[in-house]
Scaffold this active site. Structure first.
Site, short mmCIF file in Angstrom:
data_model
loop_
_atom_site.label_atom_id
_atom_site.label_comp_id
_atom_site.label_asym_id
_atom_site.label_seq_id
_atom_site.Cartn_x
_atom_site.Cartn_y
_atom_site.Cartn_z
N SER A 49 0.81 -1.21 0.00
CA SER A 49 0.00 0.00 0.00
C SER A 49 0.84 1.26 0.00
O SER A 49 0.30 2.37 -0.06
CB SER A 49 -0.92 0.01 1.23
N HIS A 66 -2.50 -2.81 -5.89
CA HIS A 66 -2.98 -2.44 -4.56
C HIS A 66 -4.50 -2.60 -4.51
O HIS A 66 -5.25 -1.73 -4.95
CB HIS A 66 -2.56 -1.00 -4.24
N GLU A 71 -5.40 -0.10 -7.48
CA GLU A 71 -4.35 0.81 -7.92
C GLU A 71 -3.27 -0.03 -8.60
O GLU A 71 -2.69 -0.92 -7.98
CB GLU A 71 -3.72 1.52 -6.71
N ASN A 81 -3.28 6.23 -0.51
CA ASN A 81 -2.79 6.48 0.85
C ASN A 81 -2.08 7.82 0.99
O ASN A 81 -2.00 8.36 2.10
CB ASN A 81 -1.89 5.34 1.30
#
Length: 296
Positions: free
Chosen positions: A118, A139, A151, A189
């Site tokens: 992540s 991800h 992702e 993130n």
């Protein structure tokens, strides 16, 4: 692609295995022991049972999904003949580098190596292999069988062919892939974690309580889950790890983890997984706030 190897039977790994298996792929699920693998399979079976109850799948489809999954405790056997490997081990850079070095040695030259990291650099992971053009980030979001986003992170050397293959594969399992470049935290993130960290700072500074902060964000910003509850769901240790990766990568104070978050992780209050975080999950209710001792 027909055979998918998934490394790690934890929350993300079993969700990824479940999703590929339900879409007809043969999945080779790998973990360090039978206890972890059986726990992962039990989770998949329970999630499939919920889908049967909701009439989203049939009993026969549940059985076929489980039949599509084989388990292994030896990495060499688990990745044999795999077209794609999805590494979903603990978010630890040293562990991931070790795994990818091993994968490079034992996998076919044609095998694409992906990581569910992540926040950790795809380029750094790829550099441990002799095939950086075939290393990519995938991800997935938790819970994997439900969340649509993947992702797809290109490392510095990831080839167009590999990127396109992974994008199309993601679509084939009902996901919506978004291609992003390799910077700390990627997109999800890099934006999410500072918000969660600021929410923790707001609590730490005594501006408002846990429920009040979450209520403001749910009712005022139309978030389905408050940021402190979401942090509990993700895992406070995971949040801390991601923030540390971004802080090290950008050297920017805005990514520095809140002292409250650091103290809670040190105390083992990790959220849902440990039974207590900003809320108490050891009981049937979710409204018990974090102990005052961690606000010092």
């Amino acid at each position: 692609m027909q055979i998918i190897a998934v490394i790690g039977a934890g929350t993300m790994g079993n969700g990824i295995a479940h999703t590929f298996a339900q879409c007809g792929f043969k999945v080779q699920l790998i973990d360090i022991n039978d206890v972890s693998l059986n726990k992962g399979l039990d989770t998949i079976a329970k999630n499939l049972d919920r889908m049967v109850i909701k009439e989203k799948i049939t009993v026969a489809e549940k059985s076929q999904t489980l039949n599509n999954i084989s388990t292994f405790i030896r990495l060499e056997e688990g990745v044999k003949n795999a077209d794609l490997v999805v590494e979903a081990a603990t978010e630890n850079i040293d562990l991931k580098l070790k795994i990818f070095k091993q994968l490079d040695e034992i996998c076919s030259d044609d095998t694409i190596l992906s990581t569910n990291t992540s926040s950790i650099s795809i380029t750094q992971i790829a550099a441990t292999t002799s095939r950086p053009n075939k290393v990519i980030g995938m991800h997935f979001m938790n819970p994997v069988p439900i969340m649509k986003l993947v992702e797809v992170i290109r490392g510095y050397s990831t080839s167009d062919d590999v990127t396109n293959s992974v994008m199309e594969l993601s679509k084939s399992i009902g996901k919506i892939p978004v291609e992003v470049n390799d910077y700390p935290g990627f997109v999800a993130n890099r934006i999410l974690m500072p918000m969660l960290n600021e929410s923790i700072e707001t609590l730490y500074n005594g501006v408002a309580g846990v429920e009040e902060i979450d209520t403001v964000m749910k009712l005022g910003m139309a978030h389905p889950m408050g940021p402190l509850q979401l942090a509990d769901f993700i895992g406070l240790d995971v949040c801390l790890s991601i923030l540390n990766v971004m802080y090290d990568g950008f050297k920017n104070p805005k990514y520095a983890p809140c002292p409250l978050l650091v103290n809670m992780v040190r105390a083992g209050k990790l959220g849902v997984k440990s039974g207590e975080g900003f809320y108490d999950y050891s009981k049937s209710k979710k409204a018990e706030k974090v102990s005052a001792q961690f606000l010092k």
